[in-house]
Structure formats: structure tokens, C-alpha cells
Design an enzyme around this catalytic site. Structure first.
Site, short mmCIF file in Angstrom:
data_model
loop_
_atom_site.label_atom_id
_atom_site.label_comp_id
_atom_site.label_asym_id
_atom_site.label_seq_id
_atom_site.Cartn_x
_atom_site.Cartn_y
_atom_site.Cartn_z
CB SER A 135 -0.91 0.04 1.22
OG SER A 135 -1.67 1.23 1.20
CG ASN A 194 -7.26 -1.70 -0.52
OD1 ASN A 194 -6.26 -1.40 0.12
ND2 ASN A 194 -7.21 -1.92 -1.82
C1 6PG Z 1 -3.23 1.37 -1.61
C2 6PG Z 1 -4.52 1.55 -2.36
C3 6PG Z 1 -4.41 0.91 -3.70
C4 6PG Z 1 -5.46 1.34 -4.69
C5 6PG Z 1 -6.83 0.83 -4.37
C6 6PG Z 1 -7.93 1.76 -4.73
O1 6PG Z 1 -3.31 0.80 -0.54
O2 6PG Z 1 -2.19 1.84 -2.08
O3 6PG Z 1 -5.56 0.97 -1.67
O4 6PG Z 1 -4.35 -0.46 -3.50
O5 6PG Z 1 -5.44 2.71 -4.84
O6 6PG Z 1 -6.97 -0.35 -5.12
O7 6PG Z 1 -9.10 1.02 -4.69
P1 6PG Z 1 -10.38 1.39 -5.52
O8 6PG Z 1 -9.92 1.59 -6.95
O9 6PG Z 1 -11.27 0.23 -5.36
O10 6PG Z 1 -10.89 2.67 -4.93
#
Ligand code: 6PG
Length: 488
Positions: A135, A194
Site C-alpha cells: 500500500s 482497502n
Molecule cells: C493502496 C490503495 C491501492 C489502490 C486501491 C484503490 O493501498 O495503495 O488501496 O491499493 O489505490 O486499489 O481502490 P479502488 O480503486 O477500489 O478505490
């Protein structure tokens, strides 16, 4: 075959921006890295960037075989490709050149059962496998993400020195990475991260809506308020970027950019999986579910435009016009409502992780998860330190809400929270996250719920039986017969 001394320490396949950035980060921490991508232009681009960003030890390969063979044994290869079929394809391409004891690490947002399936398939040919949630977006990948590796502990040991340096470093609490547990636990934990991210974003958007629509705050004022909030208990990456967003002017027309962004939120799936898992495990996660539903409803833009016309003359819009509020008091109330609702959301996410951990016997440590989320990831926040402390105080804590410190904070903030929810309801502004969090709190804290009536109804029409408050056992009553006697 490449000379032993020239072999790199690790490989990375999949060079979209996240992959490129993670490769550069690894190289910058002193680990020579081989990189590969199906479209070779990305390989050259990465090598070029490595030169520009300080002559970093990044070695590009245009074919999978020489890529795999350029890595020292046991070979560790991180994949950063789209979840699902592209992962299977990449595994197929790479594994044919890999040897017993080598390991593939999936750094994407993968469904945890896919990781477990692949781990088994790899084990059959002697390869190790890790599913490692990463993340922090593009910036995090380059400068220090939070990483959630799960699967083969043996494989984790081979990359531990690398990930400890590559992860975000938080003073007094260390690198934002830890071995999560067996199987797909790393992916599962990242999925719930998430889901919590969805909840945080929804709650922040509701705070914005109440301040803007009821409090009539301008973007300049919103920028000030969120910047101020970022100095206190709400300090977090998401509050910080929200403050930034309010200050950005439109580069194509007059005004602020945020006002021109279409009110439709996209999604890739991890939030939906979180809610599905919560339902599967019978864990109430209403704040996260509300954030998902809000994304679904946001997608119905055309329908909402039509519905707005239908209800235009019904009085709902006039309610807002009639509102007069004390701005300072509203800002203070909304801050407290946001914080209290956030505690509920994290309590739900943590309970979901615990339930899965029990089901799968993963032995996950909730305090340790809060620690590795303190830096690098999207939900990083000062508040996570308090969550870590709560689980340190009591690892068996039934719910974050009843930790003595959080309980005290909930009590202190509940009046403000109730005022905000009532104000929003009366103004016709939907605050699904804040309201449902409050309902979660009010349900959880009550000794007796009206569930007795639901159970009586079930027994009435379906003989589903019920338990009694005053004696043990299972009971059934002929409600219909008794009611008939009374009614006659
Ligand atoms: C992270 C984010 C990353 C991504 C998500 C967004 O932890 O860096 O969570 O994994 O930005 O997948 O999720 P959505 O596209 O479902 O909003």
C-alpha cells in the site's frame, strides 16, 4: 548463464509506475535488481530512470529466461501486474525457468484464495509463493510503502532484509512491514486495509458535504479546516490530501478543480470483497458497507439527476436554505463526529480480520497490523498508534469501542456526533457513514435490543424456536393459536 558475481539479489516483473517505483526503491536501498516487462519499452524506461535517479543498480531484460537467470538463487521475483488472469500468465511465463526453492511474490491486490491456490500449485513444482499486499500508491512504492507479506515463511526470510529497508520507516515503531501469516493472509489483510480506506474516504466526504452544504464553507475555508484538523487527532494522509485538494485551482476554467470533478466514484473491487467477507463471517461492518453503497449510488449519476427533478418541488431543497448555523460550532462538531465514526469503522475492520484469522487459524496479531499501517499506506494516521496500544493492552479486546481509552473518547464525542447526524438528516443531506457508525455504536452499547421481537416473529411463522432470558433451553410457542384465542 550469468557469472555468479554478476547476479542480482532480486527480480521484479511488471513495470507500470508502481512496479518501476518499487524496483527503484529496492535498488536505492542497495539491492541490485533485475527487471522485466512484457512490453520491452517499460524495461528501457525503468533502466533509464534508474540512471537518472542516481545510477541505481537496476538491470533490464527483454526476455523472461535471461531475466530469471540473472537473479541469484534462491531466486526471489516480485510480480506487480493486474490481479487475476495476468498474474497466472506471468507465473506461467516465469516459472518455466525457475528452479526448486525459488519464490514468486505477488505484490498486487489479489483475492486471497487465488494466492492460496497458486501457493499450492507452486509447491507441487517445488516453488515457494508469497502474496504481499503493498500500500501507498506510486509515491509509497518509490519512497517507502507499507507491505503485508503472507504465505511461505521460508520465502519471507529470504526477502526480510530487503523489505525491512524498502518499507516506510516510522520513528519509534520501525519499518512498516511484518510477516503477516500463512496462506493468503497478506492479501486478506491488505483487502481489509482497502475496506477501511473506503470507510475513511466516505466519512471525510460526508464531513465535507455537511460543512459545505449546511455550513456554507468555501473551498478556502475547507482547506483551512482540514489543514487544522491534520494537526490534531485526525492527522492522517487522507486528511492531508483532502486539505490539498481544496486548494487546487482549475487549470481549464475559473474556480476550484474539486467543484468540476464528476461526482461518480470508481472502484476496483477490494472494498466489495471486504463487505462480502464480512457478510460471510457474520461480522457487522456497516460503515464499510455504507461506503461501498455510496459508491454504487454515486455511479447512478443520470438517475440522480432525474430524481432531483422529481423531488425538486417536494420541499427537500428548501430545508437547506432555511438552515442557519454557527460555523465554528459546526466545524468542531463535525471533527468530533468524524473521529468517533472512524473508530467504529476501524473496529469493524479489525473484527473482520480477527474472525478470518480464527477461521483460518492464521494467528494474526491486530496490534502489529496497526503498527505496520502507521506509515507508508493510504490509511496511515496518528490514530493507528492508539489502536496498537489498545491491542497491546488487551490482545483479546472484543471490540475497539470498549477499550477504556477509546470508550472515553466515544463518550466525550457522542453529543457532537448526534448533533451532526441530526442536522444532516434534518437538512436532507445523506451521511450514511456517520449515521450507520452511530447506529453501530448505539446497537453495540445496548444491553437489550428489540431482537427479542424478531426472534418471536421467527418462532411465530416458522417455529424457529427461541431462548428465554430467565431459564435455559430452547422453546417454541403456538403463537398463532394463542393469538386466535385472544382475538376471538
Ligand atoms: C493502496 C490503495 C491501492 C489502490 C486501491 C484503490 O493501498 O495503495 O488501496 O491499493 O489505490 O486499489 O481502490 P479502488 O480503486 O477500489 O478505490
Amino acid at each position: 548463464m550469468a557469472e555468479e558475481s554478476k547476479l542480482t539479489r532480486i527480480g521484479l516483473a511488471g513495470l507500470a509506475v508502481m512496479g518501476q517505483n518499487l524496483a527503484l526503491n529496492i535498488a536505492e536501498k542497495g539491492f541490485p535488481i533485475s527487471v522485466y516487462n512484457r512490453s520491452t519499452i517499460k524495461v528501457d524506461e525503468t533502466v533509464e530512470r534508474a540512471k537518472k535517479e542516481g545510477d541505481l543498480p537496476v538491470f533490464g531484460f527483454h526476455d523472461p529466461e535471461s531475466f530469471v537467470k540473472s537473479i541469484q538463487k534462491p531466486r526471489m521475483i516480485i510480480m506487480l501486474v493486474k490481479a487475476g488472469a495476468p498474474v497466472d500468465q506471468t507465473i506461467k511465463t516465469l516459472s518455466q525457468y525457475m528452479e526448486k526453492g525459488d519464490c514468486i511474490i505477488d505484490g498486487g491486490n489479489e483475492w486471497y484464495e487465488n494466492t492460496e491456490r497458486r501457493e499450492k500449485a507452486m509447491a507441487e513444482i517445488g516453488l515457494l509463493y508469497l502474496g504481499m499486499g503493498v500500500s501507498g500508491g506510486e509515491e509509497g512504492a518509490r519512497n517507502g510503502p507499507s507491505m503485508m507479506p503472507g504465505g511461505s515463511i521460508e520465502a519471507y526470510k529470504y526477502i526480510e532484509d530487503i523489505v525491512l529497508k524498502v518499507a516506510a520507516q516510522v520513528p519509534d515503531s520501525g519499518p512498516c512491514v511484518t510477516y503477516i501469516g500463512e496462506g493468503g493472509s497478506g492479501n486478506f489483510v491488505k483487502m481489509v486495509h482497502n475496506g477501511i480506506e473506503y470507510g475513511d474516504m466516505q466519512l471525510i466526504s460526508e464531513a465535507y458535504d455537511v460543512l459545505k452544504s449546511v455550513g456554507k464553507l468555501s473551498n478556502e475555508e475547507l482547506h483551512q479546516v482540514f489543514s487544522e484538523w491534520n494537526k490534531g487527532e485526525l492527522q492522517s494522509f487522507l486528511i492531508e490530501i483532502t486539505a490539498d485538494i481544496f486548494a487546487i485551482k482549475d487549470d481549464k476554467a475559473d474556480g476550484y478543480l474539486v467543484d468540476k470533478v464528476l461526482d461518480k466514484t470508481g472502484m476496483k473491487g477490494t472494498g466489495k470483497w471486504t463487505v462480502q467477507q464480512a457478510a460471510d463471517l457474520s461480522i457487522a461492518a456497516p460503515t464499510i458497507a455504507a461506503s461501498l453503497d455510496s459508491r454504487f449510488l454515486s455511479g447512478l449519476k443520470d438517475e440522480r439527476v432525474e430524481a432531483a427533478k422529481v423531488f425538486k418541488s417536494s420541499g427537500v431543497d428548501d430545508i437547506l436554505a432555511d438552515q442557519t448555523v454557527d460555523k465554528e460550532k459546526l466545524i468542531n462538531d463535525v471533527r468530533q463526529a468524524l473521529y468517533a465514526a472512524k473508530i467504529c469503522s476501524y473496529a469493524q475492520g479489525m473484527n473482520l480480520i480477527r474472525a478470518k484469522s480464527v477461521e483460518k487459524d492464521w494467528g494474526l496479531k491486530l496490534g502489529e497490523l496497526a503498527r505496520i499501517w502507521k506509515g507508508g499506506c493510504i490509511i496511515r494516521a496518528i490514530f493507528l498508534d492508539r489502536i496498537k496500544q489498545a491491542y497491546d493492552r488487551n490482545p483479546e479486546l472484543a471490540n475497539l469501542l470498549v477499550d477504556p481509552e477509546f470508550a472515553k473518547e466515544m463518550v466525550e464525542r457522542q453529543s457532537a456526533w448526534r448533533r451532526v447526524v441530526c442536522l444532516a438528516i434534518n437538512a436532507g443531506i445523506s451521511t450514511p457513514g456517520m449515521s450507520t457508525s452511530l447506529a453501530y455504536f448505539d446497537t453495540y452499547r445496548r444491553e437489550r435490543l428489540p431482537a427479542n421481537l424478531v426472534q418471536a416473529q421467527r418462532d411465530y411463522f416458522g417455529a424457529h424456536t427461541y431462548e428465554r432470558t430467565d431459564m435455559p433451553g430452547s422453546f417454541h410457542t403456538e403463537w398463532f393459536k394463542l393469538a386466535k384465542q385472544i382475538n376471538n
